[in-house]
Every structure is written in C-alpha cells, then in structure tokens.
Enzyme design. Sequence first.
Site, PDB file in Angstrom:
ATOM      1  N   SER A  71      -8.060   2.974  17.047  1.00 15.95           N
ATOM      2  CA  SER A  71      -8.418   3.356  15.685  1.00 15.95           C
ATOM      3  C   SER A  71      -9.502   2.395  15.214  1.00 15.95           C
ATOM      4  O   SER A  71      -9.666   1.310  15.795  1.00 15.95           O
ATOM      5  CB  SER A  71      -7.205   3.244  14.769  1.00 15.95           C
ATOM      6  OG  SER A  71      -7.571   3.307  13.405  1.00 15.95           O
TER       7      SER A  71
ATOM      8  N   TYR B 152       0.141  -1.199  11.330  1.00 13.91           N
ATOM      9  CA  TYR B 152      -0.540  -0.128  12.063  1.00 13.91           C
ATOM     10  C   TYR B 152      -1.770  -0.676  12.769  1.00 13.91           C
ATOM     11  O   TYR B 152      -1.994  -0.412  13.956  1.00 13.91           O
ATOM     12  CB  TYR B 152      -0.935   0.993  11.104  1.00 13.91           C
ATOM     13  CG  TYR B 152      -1.900   1.991  11.696  1.00 13.91           C
ATOM     14  CD1 TYR B 152      -1.457   2.983  12.566  1.00 13.91           C
ATOM     15  CD2 TYR B 152      -3.253   1.942  11.386  1.00 13.91           C
ATOM     16  CE1 TYR B 152      -2.346   3.898  13.124  1.00 13.91           C
ATOM     17  CE2 TYR B 152      -4.149   2.849  11.934  1.00 13.91           C
ATOM     18  CZ  TYR B 152      -3.691   3.822  12.798  1.00 13.91           C
ATOM     19  OH  TYR B 152      -4.583   4.725  13.346  1.00 13.91           O
TER      20      TYR B 152
END
Length: 263
Positions: free
Chosen positions: A140, A153
């Site tokens: 990501s 995350y």
Amino acid sequence: MKVKDKVFVVTGAGSGMGRELSIQLVRKGAQVALVDINRKGIQETAVQAGIERVSFHEVDITDRNSVHYLPSQVLSQLGEVDGLINNAGIIQPFLDVKGLDYAVIEKVMNVNFYGTLYMTKAFLPELLKRPEAHIANVSSMGGFIPFPGQTVYSASKAAVKILTEGLYSELKGTNVGVTVIHPGAVNTNIMKNSDLKTASTNSEAGSKILSAEKAAALMIDGIERNKFRVLVGKDATLLDMLYRFNPKMAVDLIVKKMKKRSE
C-alpha cells in the site's frame, strides 16, 4: 512473465481488487485459482471471470494449516501454478494506536502480513519448479508513508514491503520474479470487508480515487514487465516522490491534510 496460458493464484478474489485481477487475468488467457474466505464472493467472481477458466477455494489465509494444503488442492484442479498474487488485505478502524484493541491489531497483522507470508511459503516450492514464475505482493502507499489512524495497517503493509523486497533479493537469479505493489486510493469495498462503516469522501478526494479496473490493469502490466516495484495511482506516485525527498515534510503534510478533512 506474460500471463497468457499461465496459472495464477489470487487471494481476496471474492470482491474488489482481487475480483478485478482475476477477471482480467482470465481475459488475458490465464487460469486462476480464486482464494477467499467468502465462498459466495468467489462463486460470483467465477461466474464473471468464466467458470471454465477458474477453480475456487474457500480458505482463511490466516489459518496456516489450511494454507499448507492449498497448493495440492490447486494442483489437483489446475495442474500447475505459475504465479501468486497476494492481494487479500484489511484496514483497521480509524483510531490511534492507544485506542486499538489487541484483538484488532492481531487481526490486521494476521491477514495482511502473516496471510501473505503463509501463502508465499506454501506456494514457493511449486513456483520454483516452473520454467518461469512470479510472486506479486500488494502492499500500500501506507507501506512507505504513515497515515494517522491507520498506523497498525501501515505497519502491516510495511512488513509486506520488506518481505517482498527480501524475497526479490533471495530469488534473484532464479526463475521466480518478484514485484511489490503500492496502490493509492482505489475504489474497492475494503471498508466493508474490514467490518467498517463506509467513509464519506468529498469531491476532491473522490476525483483522485482510481477505479479497480484501471488499478488491476496496472498491476498485471507490472507483473508482465517483471517490475521490482509498482506504484498505482497519482497519489501513491506523488507521495512516494515527496517521501523520498523529505520524509518528515511528507508525514507532516499527511497529518495536516487528514486533520483538515476531518474538520
């Protein structure tokens, strides 16, 4: 590695990016083993992709024992495995670390990092047997720059980044290519799959969100070109450039933007 006539395993194939990756791989002539914890979702993906070109496997990738037996199941149905795309992932509730329960932290790490690790270790022996093969792990933009309220995350995706780059160094000179993928904002249902309420977006933010179709095409192109690193979306590209130039400035900018958006 060209994907035509190859067999790919795609995690998170029951919806969103995983579904789009699977559909496009089939369109380009590949066969796909659809892996997801949501059986209904992978059945729907199978219909959309072409039932005759896929197999589907209801598997919890955080269950190491289940993942251990997955390669033999895929081989029994599709005959071989040439590629693995570790796409499955979840985000956390938008909370600072101090407000996160340990159960939530463990779930995010288990799905995003350990799920990727388990799948990689399970399938790597089979990939090494092929004339050419490929591993693509979806990190990501949060894997290289932190976002307030998504720290765990981001940590999980940073772990995926380093795992993938380490695999590249270990597999260099073998038949297995390795790519790490850093998507920016993509229009998927990751919020729903993470058991979170859908966040509202203003028009400015919405205009920067990339379609899953376009994002998947960029990912597959990166695999076919054997790219070391794929940045998906203008936001990921710009933040990567800024972070390389001045990490502190980049983080401060993210904090400022997110505070302004929450007001």
